[in-house]
Enzyme design. Structure first.
Site, PDB file in Angstrom:
ATOM      1  N   CYS A   2       0.852  -1.179   0.000  1.00 33.11           N
ATOM      2  CA  CYS A   2       0.000   0.000   0.000  1.00 33.11           C
ATOM      3  C   CYS A   2       0.895   1.239   0.000  1.00 33.11           C
ATOM      4  O   CYS A   2       1.900   1.293   0.691  1.00 33.11           O
ATOM      5  CB  CYS A   2      -0.942   0.098   1.192  1.00 33.11           C
ATOM      6  SG  CYS A   2      -2.093  -1.255   1.293  1.00 33.11           S
ATOM      7  N   LYS A 483      12.699 -14.273 -11.633  1.00 33.88           N
ATOM      8  CA  LYS A 483      12.254 -13.173 -12.503  1.00 33.88           C
ATOM      9  C   LYS A 483      11.189 -13.669 -13.478  1.00 33.88           C
ATOM     10  O   LYS A 483      10.184 -13.010 -13.716  1.00 33.88           O
ATOM     11  CB  LYS A 483      13.436 -12.587 -13.305  1.00 33.88           C
ATOM     12  CG  LYS A 483      14.407 -11.762 -12.514  1.00 33.88           C
ATOM     13  CD  LYS A 483      13.959 -10.348 -12.250  1.00 33.88           C
ATOM     14  CE  LYS A 483      13.556  -9.996 -10.875  1.00 33.88           C
ATOM     15  NZ  LYS A 483      14.082 -10.380  -9.685  1.00 33.88           N
ATOM     16  N   GLU A 486       7.936 -14.303 -11.592  1.00 33.81           N
ATOM     17  CA  GLU A 486       7.328 -13.076 -11.064  1.00 33.81           C
ATOM     18  C   GLU A 486       6.606 -12.265 -12.124  1.00 33.81           C
ATOM     19  O   GLU A 486       5.524 -11.766 -11.882  1.00 33.81           O
ATOM     20  CB  GLU A 486       8.431 -12.145 -10.527  1.00 33.81           C
ATOM     21  CG  GLU A 486       8.886 -12.369  -9.135  1.00 33.81           C
ATOM     22  CD  GLU A 486       9.948 -11.343  -8.753  1.00 33.81           C
ATOM     23  OE1 GLU A 486       9.842 -10.779  -7.669  1.00 33.81           O
ATOM     24  OE2 GLU A 486      10.897 -11.096  -9.545  1.00 33.81           O
ATOM     25  N   HIS A 502      18.523 -35.896  -9.448  1.00 30.63           N
ATOM     26  CA  HIS A 502      17.818 -36.526  -8.320  1.00 30.63           C
ATOM     27  C   HIS A 502      16.328 -36.170  -8.303  1.00 30.63           C
ATOM     28  O   HIS A 502      15.671 -36.353  -7.298  1.00 30.63           O
ATOM     29  CB  HIS A 502      18.465 -36.110  -7.001  1.00 30.63           C
ATOM     30  CG  HIS A 502      19.892 -36.531  -6.896  1.00 30.63           C
ATOM     31  ND1 HIS A 502      20.280 -37.852  -6.826  1.00 30.63           N
ATOM     32  CD2 HIS A 502      21.041 -35.803  -6.901  1.00 30.63           C
ATOM     33  CE1 HIS A 502      21.601 -37.923  -6.770  1.00 30.63           C
ATOM     34  NE2 HIS A 502      22.084 -36.691  -6.815  1.00 30.63           N
TER      35      HIS A 502
HETATM   36  C1  G6P Z   1       9.207  -8.348  -2.563  1.00 28.84           C
HETATM   37  C2  G6P Z   1       9.585  -7.883  -3.947  1.00 28.84           C
HETATM   38  C3  G6P Z   1      10.881  -8.547  -4.401  1.00 28.84           C
HETATM   39  C4  G6P Z   1      11.981  -8.314  -3.350  1.00 28.84           C
HETATM   40  C5  G6P Z   1      11.540  -8.778  -1.966  1.00 28.84           C
HETATM   41  C6  G6P Z   1      12.533  -8.358  -0.894  1.00 28.84           C
HETATM   42  O1  G6P Z   1       8.803  -9.674  -2.595  1.00 28.84           O
HETATM   43  O2  G6P Z   1       8.545  -8.163  -4.875  1.00 28.84           O
HETATM   44  O3  G6P Z   1      11.296  -8.009  -5.641  1.00 28.84           O
HETATM   45  O4  G6P Z   1      13.129  -9.003  -3.739  1.00 28.84           O
HETATM   46  O5  G6P Z   1      10.289  -8.180  -1.633  1.00 28.84           O
HETATM   47  O6  G6P Z   1      12.587  -6.962  -0.856  1.00 28.84           O
HETATM   48  P1  G6P Z   1      13.743  -6.124  -0.186  1.00 28.84           P
HETATM   49  O7  G6P Z   1      13.293  -4.702  -0.318  1.00 28.84           O
HETATM   50  O8  G6P Z   1      13.811  -6.566   1.239  1.00 28.84           O
HETATM   51  O9  G6P Z   1      14.996  -6.407  -0.920  1.00 28.84           O
END
Ligand code: G6P
Length: 606
Positions: A2, A483, A486, A502
């Protein structure tokens, strides 16, 4: 998750400013959005389910009048995405409007009591706040900030909140507890928002609100105090160096593509981190008896790569643990002799913050790597190393990953020197190569982007992918696979290539795409064996390998060639083709890579 924003401006309409700021915050959630302003003593509200652009097309946010207002872009936690559940949430009299990021944990209990006297319309936890404030103001005739403070004393949970009330049509009240919130200081206008980039076109003068603080904001003054103690806090204004252009697409169709192209620049910036800072960080790690690396998502993959770097270069033992599993898997292991290396680009990921708090409570020292100045992680840390990627807006992390890798390489090299574990000439050679990586990444993009796009377009409709690597390339494979999952919504798995026999090999049938990360390092001979095994089962081989590796080229259906570097640096040079591959697969399938479904950039819930 948000995004929230508040604007109080003496001369300009608030809604168009809020609308633009919300677009910059959309990476935090985008299932619904809304804006409320005060005009002629009334709350004027527009909100709807959907992305900001769709809602704006339907409702035209910019037609809302009034020089004060609040806005929200939502990532649903309590209640489905819908118009009713969208924020701002209002009280029964429609005089108080609230936007919220976080979770009110005791909302059921509060709601049960308030519902006897108030009309609840949404399923959100947030709605208790306007009703609580309404009730306190009606009973005690106090002002908005006092009522908010009293309301917050009844609330348990996490929040960044901004509140407006028609009775004080020149005042924003905001408060923070474990969800990010910054204040922007403007000319005849002041602002607040979930992050700094949202405010950059208006101001670069920022006040970082701390947990447990609230602020009363007028166009010409800001007062900050603690929520519980009512103690005034002197605002400290920081001049940020990020520019407004950094938070814009700059001619690229998506932030993600822009940010992939910015990687050489981001690497250059990060490699300029002052040697004293690297040395200090390396010394803290060296002094620890036990070292744990903790992070989530892409940052966890950087942490895994960091573990290989630390062990190979400096014989430093460490464990990399996903932050949401940290407290469970290290129960009874953390003490004063432990150091935690926490990695988070945003510095706000709740899982990582939680892991840090757990470790701190058990006496550990905290070192962090983050890209956001003043983020919560930096405030919880004994020492913070700031990567220099500039703001990253695309939800899928790209340039922040590569700079995390670069900073981990710098630390590992320094540790190698301190611990005398690697030959000095070898350290120098790797360091020199590390400083070549911006150029290598730049050339890889220039030379291969169209080839990668063609390959992605050809395979974009395959339902499953396997990504394989050995040694440190396993972590590159994991990041490439993440990636693709996502942003292109293609099922993919990453494995250490040696482990594939395995289990994962059972999936292979003719034409199954297997992506090999096979730089020229000491795992090469073995990975060729793994390629042969997959070929024997008629898999389609796509490889990222040394550009001079004709053997791998012959074995591959498609190969993306990268210049050779020391193996330990290969994630930095190999990941870009995988990021571009995922990007073009997503766009070919018609998806917006900047706003992948169900995901948010900054995940502030546990
Ligand atoms: C979310 C985002 C990711 C990111 C992760 C950790 O899941 O979608 O792209 O790698 O949070 O975020 P941070 O800000 O802690 O690196």
């Amino acid at each position: 998750m948000c995004g929230i924003v508040g604007v109080v401006d003496r001369n300009n309409l608030a809604s168009p400013i809020i609308h633009e700021a919300l677009k910059r915050l959309e990476y935090r959630g985008y299932d619904s959005a809304g804006i409320a302003t005060i005009y002629q003593n009334k709350i004027c509200l527009k909100k709807e389910k959907g992305k900001i652009s769709e809602i704006h097309e339907k409702l035209d946010f910019n037609k809302l009048l009034g020089t004060i207002g609040i806005g929200h872009t939502r990532w649903a936690t309590h209640g489905l995405p819908s118009k009713t559940n969208a924020h701002p949430q209002v009280d029964c009299t429609n005089k108080i409007a609230v936007v919220h990021n976080g979770i009110i944990e005791n909302f059921l209990e509060l709601r049960e009591d308030l519902a006897k006297r108030h009309n609840f319309v949404s399923e959100t936890d947030t709605e208790v706040i306007p009703h609580l404030i309404e009730e306190i103001m009606a009973k005690t005739k106090c002002d908005l900030h006092t009522a908010t403070r009293r309301a917050l004393q009844k609330v348990k949970g996490t929040y960044a909140l901004v509140i407006i009330c028609t009775k004080e049509s020149d005042t924003l009240v905001c408060a923070r507890n474990e969800s990010p919130l910054v204040i922007g200081v403007g000319k005849n206008a002041n602002y607040c928002a979930s992050d700094i980039p949202a405010l950059l076109p208006m101001t670069r003068k920022i006040i970082l609100l701390s947990d447990g603080e609230m602020a009363t904001i007028h166009h010409d003054k800001i007062r900050i105090e603690t929520i519980n103690g009512e103690v005034e806090v002197q605002p400290k204004i920081v001049n940020v160096s990020w520019t407004p252009e950094m938070a814009q697409k700059g001619g690229y169709p998506h932030f993600m593509l822009k940010e992939i192209h910015e990687q050489p620049h981001a690497l250059n910036g990060t490699l300029m981190i002052r040697p004293e800072v690297i040395n200090k960080t390396a010394n803290v790690l060296n002094d620890s008896e036990k070292l744990y690396i903790t992070a989530a998502g892409t940052s966890h993959h950087a942490g895994l790569a960091g573990r290989y770097m630390l062990s190979k270069l400096s014989a430093m033992q460490s464990q990399a643990i996903i932050s949401s599993e940290f407290s469970e898997s290290t129960a009874n292991l953390i003490d004063e002799d432990t150091t935690i290396l926490a990695i988070s680009q945003s510095g706000e990921t709740a899982d990582t913050l939680n892991a840090i708090k757990f470790a701190k409570d058990n006496g550990a020292k905290i070192v962090s790597i983050t890209n956001v100045m003043g983020s919560t992680i930096s405030r919880l840390s004994d020492l913070t190393l700031y990567t220099q990627a500039g703001p990253e807006i695309g939800v899928a992390a790209t340039k922040t990953f590569i700079v995390q890798l670069a900073s981990l390489a710098l630390i590992s090299l320094q540790l190698a020197e301190i611990r005398g574990m690697t030959d000095n000439s070898e350290i120098e050679q790797i360091r020199e190569e590390l400083f070549q990586t911006p150029r290598i990444v730049e050339n890889t993009i220039k030379k291969h982007e169209s080839l990668i796009r063609d390959i992605a377009y050809e395979y974009a409709y395959k339902p499953n992918f396997l990504y394989l690597g050995r040694g440190i390339s396993t972590t590159t494979a994991m990041e490439g696979s993440l990636k693709l999952k996502e942003i292109a919504y293609i099922h993919s798995e990453a494995y250490p290539a040696g482990e594939s026999k395995h289990g994962a090999i059972a999936l292979i049938e003719p034409g199954f795409p297997v992506v090999f990360i096979a730089p020229h390092d000491d795992t090469r001979e073995r990975i060729i064996g793994n390629i042969m095994e997959m070929k024997a089962r008629e898999a389609t081989i796509i490889s990222v390998a040394d550009e001079n590796d004709y053997e791998i080229k012959k074995l591959s259906h498609k190969m993306i060639g990268i210049p050779s570097t020391m193996g330990i640096l290969s994630p930095i040079t190999c990941v870009t083709p995988l990021q571009l591959f995922a990007y073009y697969a997503a766009t070919k399938r018609g998806y917006d890579p900047d706003k992948p479904r169900n995901l948010a950039k900054s995940v502030t819930v546990l």
